[in-house]
Every structure is written in C-alpha cells, then in structure tokens.
Design a protein around this motif. Structure first.
Motif, PDB file in Angstrom:
ATOM      1  N   UNK A  99       0.851  -1.186   0.000  1.00 20.17           N
ATOM      2  CA  UNK A  99       0.000   0.000   0.000  1.00 20.17           C
ATOM      3  C   UNK A  99       0.888   1.237   0.000  1.00 20.17           C
ATOM      4  N   UNK A 100       0.415   2.299  -0.636  1.00 12.53           N
ATOM      5  CA  UNK A 100       1.106   3.587  -0.685  1.00 12.53           C
ATOM      6  C   UNK A 100       0.225   4.634  -0.027  1.00 12.53           C
ATOM      7  N   UNK A 101       0.804   5.434   0.868  1.00 14.49           N
ATOM      8  CA  UNK A 101       0.076   6.529   1.506  1.00 14.49           C
ATOM      9  C   UNK A 101       0.753   7.848   1.135  1.00 14.49           C
ATOM     10  N   UNK A 102      -0.051   8.822   0.701  1.00 13.34           N
ATOM     11  CA  UNK A 102       0.461  10.150   0.392  1.00 13.34           C
ATOM     12  C   UNK A 102       0.466  10.955   1.686  1.00 13.34           C
ATOM     13  N   UNK A 103       1.637  11.339   2.158  1.00 15.39           N
ATOM     14  CA  UNK A 103       1.772  12.091   3.404  1.00 15.39           C
ATOM     15  C   UNK A 103       2.066  13.561   3.155  1.00 15.39           C
ATOM     16  N   UNK A 104       2.091  13.973   1.893  1.00 17.71           N
ATOM     17  CA  UNK A 104       2.417  15.352   1.545  1.00 17.71           C
ATOM     18  C   UNK A 104       1.193  16.199   1.266  1.00 17.71           C
TER      19      UNK A 104
END
Length: 120
Positions: free
Chosen positions: A92-97
């Motif tokens: 899974x990829x999470x966008x933290x920006x």
C-alpha cells in the motif's frame, strides 16, 4: 518507432484507488516486451488499498512524498526514490504530503487484472 506522451494515455482509477495512465503494455501496443509501464498518482491525504500482484513491480517516484508499505515494512518515498515489490507481497502507498504523489510503475510480467487481488 513507438512513442507516446502522457496526454495520449487514458486516465483511469485502478482497483487499489490510484489514478493510472498506461504508457506501455504489450497487449495494447506493438512492443515486444514482457512488462508494462504506467504513470500513477495519488492525491494528498489518500492511501491506496492494500493489494497483492502475482507480478513483480518497480516504482520510481517523480513527485510528492509518502510512505510505502510492503509486508509490514515501511519506507518513506520522495522524488527520486525507487521501491521494488516482489511478486505476492502485500502493499500500500500513503500520500503524506500536500500535493500529488506521482510515480512510474514497471510491472513484470505485464499487469493483468486477473493477477491482482484487492485485500480491502
């Protein structure tokens, strides 16, 4: 000669909820390759669904920042980062920006819907 620009490629939402444009796929272009190549993006504050592919993947990040998780391990990603995902790994990829995370994804052998399982 086979050339394409990103604007030539239709945008679609993948099963994991990332937005993709397939740049190269051996079933769709006259290319004698065994892999596929897509441009992807994930909006700020979003996370892709947990999923598994039978194929290996290589992600190369070109913009944004996030956290990539593979089988319980996590790493930070930013422009210039590369992540290898082995076949069968839960990911899974999470966008933290604050902006889109953008990436290129090479899938080998080429991506096929029946080779992907969405886990949530």
């Amino acid at each position: 000669m086979l050339t394409r620009t990103l604007s030539d490629c239709e945008e679609f939402v993948a099963g994991d909820h990332t937005v993709l444009r397939e740049l190269l796929h051996p079933d769709k272009q006259a290319a004698k390759v065994g892999y596929s190549l897509a441009h992807g993006k994930l909006a700020a504050g979003r996370r892709s669904k947990w999923h598994v592919l039978k194929s290996s993947e290589v992600y190369y990040f070109i913009a944004g920042e996030g956290t990539f998780a593979i089988d319980g391990e996590r790493c930070s990603v930013t422009a210039g980062s590369m992540v290898y995902v082995p076949p069968g790994a839960k990911q899974s990829l999470e966008n933290t920006g604050t902006g889109d995370v953008e990436f290129l994804c090479l899938v080998d052998p080429a991506w096929r819907m029946e080779d992907e399982s969405i886990l949530e």
